[in-house]
Enzyme design. Structure first.
Site, short mmCIF file in Angstrom:
data_model
loop_
_atom_site.label_atom_id
_atom_site.label_comp_id
_atom_site.label_asym_id
_atom_site.label_seq_id
_atom_site.Cartn_x
_atom_site.Cartn_y
_atom_site.Cartn_z
CB THR A 1 -1.20 4.86 3.34
OG1 THR A 1 -1.32 3.97 4.45
CG2 THR A 1 0.23 5.32 3.25
CE LYS B 1 0.75 0.91 4.52
NZ LYS B 1 1.25 2.16 5.15
#
Length: 341
Positions: free
Chosen positions: A253, A196
């Site tokens: 994120t 990610k």
């Protein structure tokens, strides 16, 4: 009182120490490499370098000695940058033993071996003199260190093939502001947490270029698709990618202003050079920059297509223009939306 060692006093390691220390039922030993971090914690109970303005409980002591940090320890939490994990565990090896429980809270893939962090730790401890196979788990999920330290409600997961370890970590780490779930998919949890970061850099690029919400939503969704393809090809479960360590961490994120990886992308999108961006981070680590190499290598190894990751690798490692990368992604041959089922 439980004895817990946290190895690595960056922002995340410090935040974990604060969570453990505020329970009042643990003696926490925080191992710090940087002398200025140790001095700050010893004098003011604050990590002024990596997590300023967040008080550290008195039950947390800081040390640079592996012997002091690990003597009598029941749980060892590994929170160093991924490219230092093997070296640090080799240095700690004389002080570690099979009765300890190990928790990896580092999100990354080793560049040369393509191993996940729990695999790196197991490789070090199962070799050499007095080898043993460690009882180990991976801690991951959507968690900015500053918000965890402040006490904002947070949910993460501990993944382990050892259900007793998972239950123990869940019980020892959980409090009313920090909720820990259990999971048995170590591969999926670790790959979700590592990959990610690459997509987050890409999301930052889009923000820096002032592109719209359509573009960011498409990136996050297709990024999740390629992370899932790789995780499944490596033995992970598709369902894990819809959970905290997959979708949860990815959304955080890619959209949160506290993300170092996203911040790197924002500056790239504004036209700054990567070396200048990294130099201005003052010791902070954006794991996604290093992870792109390992991710591309792992994808090739298991024959999985990861177009966003490949374009980010070209931008970060080969200097490709972000405009050219976006154009090449949009001009790819048409295909089905779901190909990993």
């Amino acid at each position: 009182m439980s004895e817990i060692a946290v190895i690595g006093a960056g922002a995340w390691g410090t935040a974990i120490s604060i969570v453990l220390g505020r329970k009042g039922t643990h003696h926490v030993r925080l191992w710090a490499h940087e002398p200025e971090v140790r001095a700050s914690i010893e004098a003011h109970h604050i990590n002024a370098l990596f997590l300023p303005d967040q008080p550290i409980p008195d039950s947390v002591c800081c040390t640079n000695s592996f012997a002091d940090a690990l003597n009598g320890t029941e749980i060892v939490v590994s929170v160093m940058p991924s490219h230092h994990t093997r070296r640090v565990f080799e240095a700690m090896r004389p002080y570690l033993h099979s009765e300890m429980l190990f928790v990896s809270a580092t999100k990354g893939i080793e560049n040369d071996s393509l191993l996940r962090m729990t695999q790196v730790i197991a490789a070090v401890l199962s070799g050499g003199e007095q080898p043993f196979l460690p009882r180990i788990g991976a801690l991951s999920g959507p968690s900015f260190a500053k918000e965890v330290a402040k006490g904002d409600p947070t949910a993460i997961t501990i993944a382990s093939a050892d259900p007793v370890l998972a239950a123990c970590v869940q019980q020892q780490f959980s409090d009313p502001r920090f909720r820990v779930y259990t999971n048995d998919d170590v591969t999926g949890v670790e790959l979700g947490g590592a990959l990610k970061n690459i997509i987050a850099i890409a999301a930052g690029v889009l923000f820096g270029m002032e592109l719209g919400h359509n573009t960011v939503a498409a990136l996050i969704t297709r990024g999740l698709a390629e992370i899932t393809r790789l995780a499944v090809a490596c033995g992970g479960k598709p369902s894990t990618m819809s959970g905290l360590a997959g979708l949860g961490d990815l959304v955080l994120t890619c959209t949160g202003g506290l993300s170092r990886n996203r911040t790197v992308g924002v500056e790239l999108g504004r036209g700054r050079k990567l070396d200048d961006i990294i130099a201005g981070m003052h010791g902070m680590v954006a794991e996604g920059v290093l992870t792109t190499n390992a991710a591309v290598g792992l994808a090739h190894k298991v024959n999985v297509e990861m177009p966003i990751t490949e374009q980010m690798h070209a931008i970060l490692q080969q200097g490709k223009a972000v405009e050219d990368a976006i154009r090449d992604l949009m001009r790819r041959p048409s295909t089905r939306e779901f190909t990993f089922v």
